[in-house]
Scaffold this motif. Structure first.
Motif, PDB file in Angstrom:
ATOM      1  N   GLU A   1       0.831  -1.204   0.000  1.00 19.35           N
ATOM      2  CA  GLU A   1       0.000   0.000   0.000  1.00 19.35           C
ATOM      3  C   GLU A   1       0.866   1.255   0.000  1.00 19.35           C
ATOM      4  N   HIS A   2       1.922   1.220   0.813  1.00 24.20           N
ATOM      5  CA  HIS A   2       2.764   2.403   0.983  1.00 24.20           C
ATOM      6  C   HIS A   2       3.584   2.718  -0.263  1.00 24.20           C
ATOM      7  N   ARG A   3       3.762   1.750  -1.128  1.00 18.07           N
ATOM      8  CA  ARG A   3       4.388   2.002  -2.437  1.00 18.07           C
ATOM      9  C   ARG A   3       3.354   2.456  -3.463  1.00 18.07           C
ATOM     10  N   LEU A   4       2.203   1.819  -3.435  1.00 15.85           N
ATOM     11  CA  LEU A   4       1.227   2.013  -4.508  1.00 15.85           C
ATOM     12  C   LEU A   4       0.505   3.352  -4.422  1.00 15.85           C
ATOM     13  N   TYR A   5       0.119   3.750  -3.204  1.00 14.14           N
ATOM     14  CA  TYR A   5      -0.691   4.968  -3.080  1.00 14.14           C
ATOM     15  C   TYR A   5       0.060   6.211  -3.578  1.00 14.14           C
ATOM     16  N   PRO A   6       1.298   6.448  -3.147  1.00 14.85           N
ATOM     17  CA  PRO A   6       2.010   7.611  -3.669  1.00 14.85           C
ATOM     18  C   PRO A   6       2.163   7.592  -5.190  1.00 14.85           C
ATOM     19  N   GLN A   7       2.363   6.404  -5.763  1.00 19.10           N
ATOM     20  CA  GLN A   7       2.516   6.313  -7.213  1.00 19.10           C
ATOM     21  C   GLN A   7       1.242   6.753  -7.917  1.00 19.10           C
ATOM     22  N   VAL A   8       0.099   6.259  -7.453  1.00 19.20           N
ATOM     23  CA  VAL A   8      -1.184   6.633  -8.062  1.00 19.20           C
ATOM     24  C   VAL A   8      -1.449   8.122  -7.882  1.00 19.20           C
ATOM     25  N   LEU A   9      -1.148   8.656  -6.716  1.00 19.02           N
ATOM     26  CA  LEU A   9      -1.381  10.074  -6.474  1.00 19.02           C
ATOM     27  C   LEU A   9      -0.454  10.946  -7.311  1.00 19.02           C
ATOM     28  N   GLN A  10       0.736  10.460  -7.630  1.00 21.99           N
ATOM     29  CA  GLN A  10       1.619  11.200  -8.528  1.00 21.99           C
ATOM     30  C   GLN A  10       1.023  11.242  -9.932  1.00 21.99           C
ATOM     31  N   TRP A  11       0.382  10.169 -10.363  1.00 19.61           N
ATOM     32  CA  TRP A  11      -0.324  10.207 -11.648  1.00 19.61           C
ATOM     33  C   TRP A  11      -1.381  11.297 -11.657  1.00 19.61           C
ATOM     34  N   ARG A  12      -2.093  11.411 -10.542  1.00 18.64           N
ATOM     35  CA  ARG A  12      -3.101  12.470 -10.434  1.00 18.64           C
ATOM     36  C   ARG A  12      -2.432  13.845 -10.481  1.00 18.64           C
ATOM     37  N   ALA A  13      -1.343  13.993  -9.761  1.00 20.41           N
ATOM     38  CA  ALA A  13      -0.645  15.278  -9.707  1.00 20.41           C
ATOM     39  C   ALA A  13      -0.138  15.694 -11.078  1.00 20.41           C
ATOM     40  N   GLN A  14       0.191  14.713 -11.906  1.00 24.43           N
ATOM     41  CA  GLN A  14       0.702  14.979 -13.255  1.00 24.43           C
ATOM     42  C   GLN A  14      -0.414  15.049 -14.296  1.00 24.43           C
ATOM     43  N   ASN A  15      -1.673  15.008 -13.821  1.00 27.80           N
ATOM     44  CA  ASN A  15      -2.839  15.039 -14.724  1.00 27.80           C
ATOM     45  C   ASN A  15      -2.823  13.883 -15.728  1.00 27.80           C
ATOM     46  N   ARG A  16      -2.303  12.752 -15.288  1.00 30.12           N
ATOM     47  CA  ARG A  16      -2.236  11.568 -16.143  1.00 30.12           C
ATOM     48  C   ARG A  16      -3.408  10.623 -15.913  1.00 30.12           C
ATOM     49  N   LEU A  17      -4.070  10.753 -14.766  1.00 29.27           N
ATOM     50  CA  LEU A  17      -5.083   9.786 -14.349  1.00 29.27           C
ATOM     51  C   LEU A  17      -6.429  10.483 -14.203  1.00 29.27           C
ATOM     52  N   GLU A  18      -7.458   9.918 -14.836  1.00 25.43           N
ATOM     53  CA  GLU A  18      -8.792  10.493 -14.704  1.00 25.43           C
ATOM     54  C   GLU A  18      -9.856   9.421 -14.866  1.00 25.43           C
TER      55      GLU A  18
ATOM     56  N   THR B   1     -13.486   8.789 -16.494  1.00 18.70           N
ATOM     57  CA  THR B   1     -14.366   9.315 -17.531  1.00 18.70           C
ATOM     58  C   THR B   1     -15.531   8.359 -17.733  1.00 18.70           C
ATOM     59  N   TYR B   2     -16.442   8.756 -18.614  1.00 17.96           N
ATOM     60  CA  TYR B   2     -17.559   7.869 -18.954  1.00 17.96           C
ATOM     61  C   TYR B   2     -17.075   6.593 -19.637  1.00 17.96           C
ATOM     62  N   ASN B   3     -15.850   6.637 -20.159  1.00 17.67           N
ATOM     63  CA  ASN B   3     -15.268   5.461 -20.812  1.00 17.67           C
ATOM     64  C   ASN B   3     -14.396   4.648 -19.869  1.00 17.67           C
ATOM     65  N   GLY B   4     -14.442   4.956 -18.562  1.00 17.65           N
ATOM     66  CA  GLY B   4     -13.663   4.226 -17.580  1.00 17.65           C
ATOM     67  C   GLY B   4     -12.457   5.018 -17.108  1.00 17.65           C
ATOM     68  N   VAL B   5     -11.516   4.313 -16.490  1.00 14.07           N
ATOM     69  CA  VAL B   5     -10.317   4.951 -15.951  1.00 14.07           C
ATOM     70  C   VAL B   5      -9.287   5.076 -17.062  1.00 14.07           C
ATOM     71  N   LEU B   6      -8.791   6.303 -17.252  1.00 17.06           N
ATOM     72  CA  LEU B   6      -7.780   6.557 -18.270  1.00 17.06           C
ATOM     73  C   LEU B   6      -6.462   6.935 -17.610  1.00 17.06           C
ATOM     74  N   LEU B   7      -5.380   6.334 -18.101  1.00 22.67           N
ATOM     75  CA  LEU B   7      -4.026   6.708 -17.711  1.00 22.67           C
ATOM     76  C   LEU B   7      -3.298   7.121 -18.977  1.00 22.67           C
ATOM     77  N   ASP B   8      -2.824   8.358 -18.992  1.00 24.64           N
ATOM     78  CA  ASP B   8      -2.186   8.918 -20.188  1.00 24.64           C
ATOM     79  C   ASP B   8      -3.120   8.832 -21.394  1.00 24.64           C
ATOM     80  N   GLY B   9      -4.417   9.025 -21.128  1.00 23.76           N
ATOM     81  CA  GLY B   9      -5.402   9.049 -22.200  1.00 23.76           C
ATOM     82  C   GLY B   9      -5.835   7.691 -22.710  1.00 23.76           C
ATOM     83  N   LYS B  10      -5.296   6.618 -22.129  1.00 21.04           N
ATOM     84  CA  LYS B  10      -5.618   5.270 -22.587  1.00 21.04           C
ATOM     85  C   LYS B  10      -6.353   4.501 -21.489  1.00 21.04           C
ATOM     86  N   PRO B  11      -7.374   3.714 -21.844  1.00 22.87           N
ATOM     87  CA  PRO B  11      -8.117   2.968 -20.820  1.00 22.87           C
ATOM     88  C   PRO B  11      -7.236   1.950 -20.109  1.00 22.87           C
ATOM     89  N   LEU B  12      -7.365   1.918 -18.799  1.00 20.69           N
ATOM     90  CA  LEU B  12      -6.707   0.865 -18.025  1.00 20.69           C
ATOM     91  C   LEU B  12      -7.515  -0.418 -18.129  1.00 20.69           C
TER      92      LEU B  12
END
Length: 213
Positions: free
Chosen positions: A175-192, A194-205
């Protein structure tokens, strides 16, 4: 502008500490705008205070309904203008009032490989089932308990001599490795979300999210 977090806790705040450590070490570019707890004696509040991070509390027992408490939380958090609301051991089921207000900005970490073992006592349930694999999941929060779209998972192997305590400790390490990594994606506007699901760098996970190896 720096990505702003509101971190919600109910207990010791070990994931909060991991987030603070990642920020201190430069691997997480965020501002922790506030740490909030529904328990005034939550040890995580002291961690935040010692780090100079603003803290706030409300006692859910002071409110006649879950919805009224959740609206009070919204009112309290609004001045801090969080870009992401981070559930880090916040032991309250959130009503639709809160979830809808922060839709797409509300993230939770759960100690199982969802959709397995929603709710409590996940480590005991994994051991009782004889699972060979266990772990943690991070997901966007929806009105379905522990049922929101998956962002990432970190699996571990279950050892033959594992106990609830040993399994819990090893899952926490992930958990302590994963949470900061995911939050950094958010900080970099890489993770969102959408109606099409979860996108990372504009691509569906994939449905199970990113897998931390």
């Amino acid at each position: 502008m720096t990505h702003r977090l509101a971190v919600l806790i109910s207990g010791s705040g070990t994931n909060l500490q991991a987030i603070m450590d990642a920020r201190e070490h430069g691997s997480l570019d965020v501002e922790i705008a506030v740490v909030f707890s529904n328990r005034a004696n939550a040890a995580g509040l002291e961690r935040a205070s010692q780090a100079g991070i603003p803290t706030a509390t409300l006692d859910h027992r002071d409110y006649p309904s879950r919805e009224e408490f959740d609206q009070a939380m919204i009112d309290l958090l609004t001045p801090y203008a969080p870009d992401t609301v981070v559930l880090a051991g916040f032991m309250r089921i959130l009503s639709s009032v809160f979830v809808r207000h922060y839709a797409g900005r509300l993230i939770n970490i759960h100690p199982s490989l969802l959709p397995k073992y929603r709710g409590l006592n996940t480590h005991a349930r994994a051991l009782e089932a004889g699972d060979s694999e266990h772990g943690c999941s991070i997901h966007f929060v929806t009105e379905e308990l522990d049922g929101g779209p998956l962002i990432a998972q970190a699996p571990i192997s279950v050892q033959t001599n594992d106990t609830v305590d040993s399994l819990s400790k090893r899952v926490q390490q992930r958990e302590h490795r994963l949470y900061p990594q995911v939050l950094q994606w958010r900080a970099q506007n890489r993770l969102e979300l959408t109606y099409n699901g979860v996108l990372l760098d504009g691509k569906p996970l994939p449905t199970q999210g990113y897998i931390l190896t």
